[in-house]
Structures are given as structure tokens and as C-alpha cells.
Design an enzyme around this catalytic site. Structure first.
Site, PDB file in Angstrom:
ATOM      1  N   SER A 125     -33.302  58.924 -46.781  1.00  0.00           N
ATOM      2  CA  SER A 125     -34.005  60.372 -47.607  1.00  0.00           C
ATOM      3  C   SER A 125     -34.177  60.554 -46.051  1.00  0.00           C
ATOM      4  O   SER A 125     -34.247  59.805 -44.941  1.00  0.00           O
ATOM      5  CB  SER A 125     -35.508  60.207 -47.670  1.00  0.00           C
ATOM      6  OG  SER A 125     -35.483  61.611 -47.670  1.00  0.00           O
ATOM      7  N   TYR A 149     -43.209  57.419 -46.413  1.00  0.00           N
ATOM      8  CA  TYR A 149     -42.633  57.002 -47.111  1.00  0.00           C
ATOM      9  C   TYR A 149     -41.254  56.905 -46.370  1.00  0.00           C
ATOM     10  O   TYR A 149     -39.746  56.376 -46.139  1.00  0.00           O
ATOM     11  CB  TYR A 149     -41.794  58.411 -48.051  1.00  0.00           C
ATOM     12  CG  TYR A 149     -41.379  58.893 -48.548  1.00  0.00           C
ATOM     13  CD1 TYR A 149     -40.883  58.006 -49.958  1.00  0.00           C
ATOM     14  CD2 TYR A 149     -40.114  59.139 -48.501  1.00  0.00           C
ATOM     15  CE1 TYR A 149     -40.148  58.025 -50.723  1.00  0.00           C
ATOM     16  CE2 TYR A 149     -38.579  59.658 -48.979  1.00  0.00           C
ATOM     17  CZ  TYR A 149     -38.511  58.948 -50.449  1.00  0.00           C
ATOM     18  OH  TYR A 149     -37.708  59.105 -51.229  1.00  0.00           O
ATOM     19  N   LYS A 153     -38.265  54.075 -45.368  1.00  0.00           N
ATOM     20  CA  LYS A 153     -36.744  54.350 -46.079  1.00  0.00           C
ATOM     21  C   LYS A 153     -36.149  53.785 -44.786  1.00  0.00           C
ATOM     22  O   LYS A 153     -35.102  53.338 -44.756  1.00  0.00           O
ATOM     23  CB  LYS A 153     -36.461  55.600 -46.125  1.00  0.00           C
ATOM     24  CG  LYS A 153     -36.743  55.685 -48.035  1.00  0.00           C
ATOM     25  CD  LYS A 153     -36.382  55.357 -48.303  1.00  0.00           C
ATOM     26  CE  LYS A 153     -36.373  55.826 -49.941  1.00  0.00           C
ATOM     27  NZ  LYS A 153     -35.762  55.520 -51.728  1.00  0.00           N
TER      28      LYS A 153
END
Lengths: 328, 328
Positions: A125, A149, A153
Site C-alpha cells: 500500500s 498498517y 505492509k
């Protein structure tokens, strides 16, 4: 060939599975089976091509992940993730799914044995980047995520690169832009309004715009995301060298430009359903997000962005017509 | 105050412990206890200042790490690591110590409870960078490590930043240059010769130079490394913002320039003990290493490099004299 999709019930995973079922082949090779895995059991329309095996389970459980790999899929798509907002609220859960899940998968592939080295497409992402940024973020800009997050990632990317370098897997990581227009209902993600301001007015409903029209962001359509996944699964990965993750090409567009496109495609009346209701919290969050990229490596590797935002809107309208027709 | 040093028996950890024992204070605060932990039990000369508690154990064991944190140290130095060559040869061991060990430590601190937020100094490495590089690597250049060790250190940096952002710990990561002159015996690290070509001739022994004199590298002395650790423990960390890891300032110097310095400090006869014996494997490894940095953020944060290579050599000679005197 055998394909495993982890995270096959999510919006992008579902669209990928449906496309593979319809096409029946990947990179010129016939697909025999699609193993569709997610935390809830994925289900699609009937397939008269590949055999579809659906399964529910948890990627945070290494035993489950090891079992998934026992069938030695030729291509693995790993899309499973706790989304940004939930990973921020639930620290342990985010790390268990997003970091440990990815690690379990790489370990399972590694331990499957000699000569097994599947293509593994990992969805990363643009959340791996954190402000302050240059005007356009290039391929050599550091990963300094500002969310758990994004950290999870970025760690997935590092593990993927190391396991590829060691010859355990043939990994390609793709950093997806924000996907617009997401079908379905609004969710609690701070980015939800980017889809909402198009989707809701097109469905005759009011949408709230919580930020200024000057806000610029990096977006791609669901169809472009599926295209990225398929290209990542079939491209010559040797050209990537040691750097296995790429920022996907997108459109850098302001909210105002999105609204102008909506007016062009659907008319002033539809766009008038957008209600400005500034929200300081969302504005502050969005201010920390990347606005523009120079996604040169991905472009050179053959990944292609949407042509323009008008065609993203038109594709969403067409998808919705198909969906409504299917519902009868 | 209470200090915990994890990796206290290694070369840098030992020098840090000895300096803290001698000084008896850190950042103007009296040190009550130094808890010295490593895989082998650390031992130092007698302390008439801080109480020194030595312990042997394994950071890959979360129970052991949780116990370490029960004493709520005010400052934690985390230096424990499997070195580059070993982490490359032993994949599981490298991840267990370098990645899981760091995660266990952060988890132990996080779970220790409300209001506990120690300064945690994490030793990272310039191995987080991988070729191709610009001529000088700046503070916004991506981490694209080419070794498992570098991946594990980059993951440690990401976890440290996330746990700091969440308020679990007050983390500062320092990317150490290659440390020259390491005392003791040659080891199997590909970088061993950088110390060897100074240390062995000064001890009247022949040293092998496996690369060309044009090879440029980024180095700091053991004393500079200890200085970095102490500054990282005592600086105002708020100035770092969200990016908690910094490339430490070093000297960018060629092997030829090192040899010239050796001649200036110790004479032509000493430098004549260096035997050129080119090694293709080592040359290839070293070609992938960073040569030069623009370590601006660290300099602005008050970290200082060695003055020049001549003083690094002189400091090594002085250290060796102290060591020999202590041995009687």
C-alpha cells in the site's frame, strides 16, 4: 495451473477471482483450480472453467497457512489484511494478520521443499510512505509509515524481498493506490469519502465531503487494481532485481477535479448531491497522506494506470448496472 | 537510575558498560544499577560506582525478555544481534534473535504497564541500505537491504518507530557505520579486513588486504560508537519526530587513505606488513556496500563523527596499551 487467493472475499480479491474464473487462464496457461481463502468463505457465481475451492480460515494461524501451501499453488495472491483503521485500533490483531500472516505464508512456502518457488503477489500500500514528502514520491524515497498498517505492509515488503533473494519464493509486491470507486456501502476508513462522493450521488443519495476540494490524492480503479495483480503474476520478475516492491501507477487528482469529472459524466444535478461538511479529524489524517508519485519503475515494468477519472466513473456505472441486472 | 544493556558482552556493549561504570552517571543522573545481559554472561572490572548485575540468556525467548523488563529500566540499550555473516548462513537463527528478539523487547515494554515509557536505544546498521546507491546516501533514501541481517535491522527500525508513535516506548535507532579499529582477532565478517589492515601491522603481524585500495567505505571508531549510544540515550528525542532512526555520522575513506594514515601514525615499516591478496568474493560483497552518506539529520541532532582516521588509529594504540597494562 493452480492459483491460491488469500483474501479472496474482499473487494479486490473477489474481482480478481471473478476475472480469473471468467478468463480461465493466466499468462497463457490454463487455470485448473482456484483456491479462494478468506476469513469468511468466499463465494462467486458458477464457474464452467476452473474448479473453485472456497475455504474460511485465519492467516494468523501457521498450521492453517501451511495446509494452504500443501497443494503447491503455482501462483499465490496474498491480499489478506486488517485495514488501516482497524489495525490502528487493534494493535495485536493488526500485527497478527498483516505481519505474522505474511511471515507464516513465506515460511510455509520455504518449508514446502526443494524446487518449489511459486510467484507470490503481495498487495502492499502507499501507506508505507509517511509525511513529509517531496511533491512527487519517487522509487527511491524511504518507507516511513505513520500507521501500524503501513509498518506491517513495509515489513511484508522487506520479508518478501529477503525470501525472494534467498530463492524461497518469486515475490512481487505492489503498492496499491487508494481504490476509487469502491462499490458497496461507506466504511469507517478515513479514505471512504473518496469513493462516497462519486458512488452515493450516482445512486441518488447525498454524500458528505469532509475535506477541501484542494485535497490531492493518488487513486486507481478496482479494474486497474485487478490489472496490476494479473500483471504482477505474469510479468518477468527478474527485471525487478532485488527491489521487489513497486508503487503502482495511479492518477494524482484533487477532490475538485473528481467532482468536475462527475459533473461531466453524470451531470450537475448528480454532483449537487455532495454536501460539504468539513471534518477536522479527517482533514488532519488526509493531510498526512501522499498526493503524487513518480511511479517510473512500475511503468517501465509494464503496469498501467487508468486513463482518466471520467473513465473510472463510467466503469463504476457499468459495473453497477451489471450488479443490478444480476440481482434481477 | 537503572540501565539495561542487552548485548553487553559484545565489543561495543562492553565498551559502553565500562564507560558507564567509570562515569557513574548518564545525562547528569546517577546510575544505581547496570543490568548487563548477553548470550554469555558479561564481566567487567570491579565497579565502585553503579551496582552491576550480569546475566546470560537468550533474547529470542519472550519469557526471558519479559523478566528483564520487570525491573523497569529507565534506559535500555539494545545491541544484541547475530552478525551479518551468521544471519545469512542461519536464516532461522538470524530472524529469531534480530527480529523476534527486538519484537519481544518492545512487547515486554508495552505490556509492563501504564506510564512506563523508557528510552530505548536500538543499534541498527548501514546494512539497511543496498546498492544501487547515489554517491552520498541521504536521510530520505530507501532501505533496500541485500542481506537478511539488513532486513532484520530495517524491521527493527519500523517496529521501534511504530511503538514510539503509539507511546509504548521512547525509541532512538542509530545506524552504526562499520566499526574500525575493532580490537581482538580477525573474524569471518567480510568487513574484517578494514580493522585487520590497521590492527595486525600495529601488533607486528602481517595483514591481508583482499580488495583494491580504491574501495571506499563508511567507518567510525569504537569510541565514536559508544558516544553515539550515550547521546542517543540522553538527547531530546522529540526533535526526531516520527522518523526515529538515524544514519550515524562517519568517515568516508578509501582503503588507500587508511594505509596512508597508518604510515603517518606508525611508519612505513608497519604499513609494509599489509599484503595485497585480492579476493573476488570479498570484492563482490564489498562492492554492494554503501560508501558515503550525507548524515545531516544525525549531525543536526548532535551526533559527532571521529575527527579523522589518524586519531582513530591513535585511539586504538592507546586502548591497546591500556589493555596490555591491565594484563600485567
Amino acid at each position: 495451473m493452480r492459483i491460491l487467493i488469500i483474501g479472496a472475499a474482499g473487494m479486490v480479491g473477489r474481482k480478481l477471482a471473478e476475472k480469473l474464473i471468467t478468463e480461465g487462464s493466466l499468462g497463457g496457461r490454463k487455470i485448473d483450480t482456484i483456491h479462494a481463502f478468506d476469513v469468511i468463505e468466499p463465494s462467486y457465481g458458477a464457474s464452467d472453467g476452473p474448479q473453485v475451492v472456497s475455504q474460511a480460515g485465519n492467516v494468523a494461524d501457521p498450521v492453517v497457512v501451511t495446509e494452504l501451501i500443501k497443494h503447491k499453488p503455482d501462483v499465490i495472491f496474498h491480499l489478506a489484511a486488517i485495514v488501516s483503521g482497524e489495525a490502528e485500533a487493534e494493535f495485536d490483531k493488526g500485527y497478527a494478520i498483516n505481519m505474522d500472516g505474511t511471515r507464516h505464508l513465506l515460511e510455509a512456502v520455504r518449508h514446502e521443499g526443494e524446487g518449489y518457488c511459486p510467484r507470490l503477489v503481495f498487495t502492499s500500500s502507499i501507506a508505507v510512505f509517511g509525511a513529509p514528502f517531496p511533491d512527487r514520491i519517487g522509487d527511491e524515497f524511504l518507507n516511513a509509515p505513520l500507521t501500524s498498517y503501513g509498518v506491517q505492509k513495509a515489513i511484508g515488503e522487506l520479508l518478501l524481498a529477503d525470501c525472494t533473494r534467498k530463492g524461497f519464493v518469486d515475490g512481487v509486491g505492489i503498492r496499491l493506490p487508494t481504490i476509487v470507486v469502491r462499490p458497496g456501502r461507506p466504511n469507517k476508513a478515513a479514505s471512504s469519502f473518496f469513493s462516497g462522493i462519486i458512488r452515493e450521488p450516482l445512486a441518488g443519495q447525498e454524500a458528505i465531503l469532509p475535506v477541501s476540494e484542494e485535497v490531492r490524492h493518488w487513486v486507481a480503479s478496482p479494474a486497474a487494481a485487478v490489472g496490476f495483480l494479473i500483471h504482477a503474476a505474469t510479468m518477468d520478475s527478474a527485471m525487478l532485481g532485488a527491489r521487489r516492491s513497486l508503487t503502482m501507477p495511479g492518477l494524482s487528482i484533487t477532490v475538485g477535479e473528481m467532482i468536475e469529472a462527475l459533473k461531466r459524466v453524470a451531470g450537475e444535478d448528480v454532483a449537487a448531491l455532495i454536501r460539504r461538511e468539513p471534518d477536522e479529524t479527517i482533514t488532519r489524517i488526509v493531510d498526512g497522506w501522499p498526493r503524487n508519485f513518480d511511479a517510473r519503475r512500475a511503468e517501465q515494468a509494464g503496469f498501467t494506470a487508468d486513463a482518466d477519472f471520467d473513465s473510472i466513473i463510467r466503469a463504476h456505472i457499468a459495473d453497477e448496472e451489471v450488479r443490478r441486472a444480476a440481482l434481477g
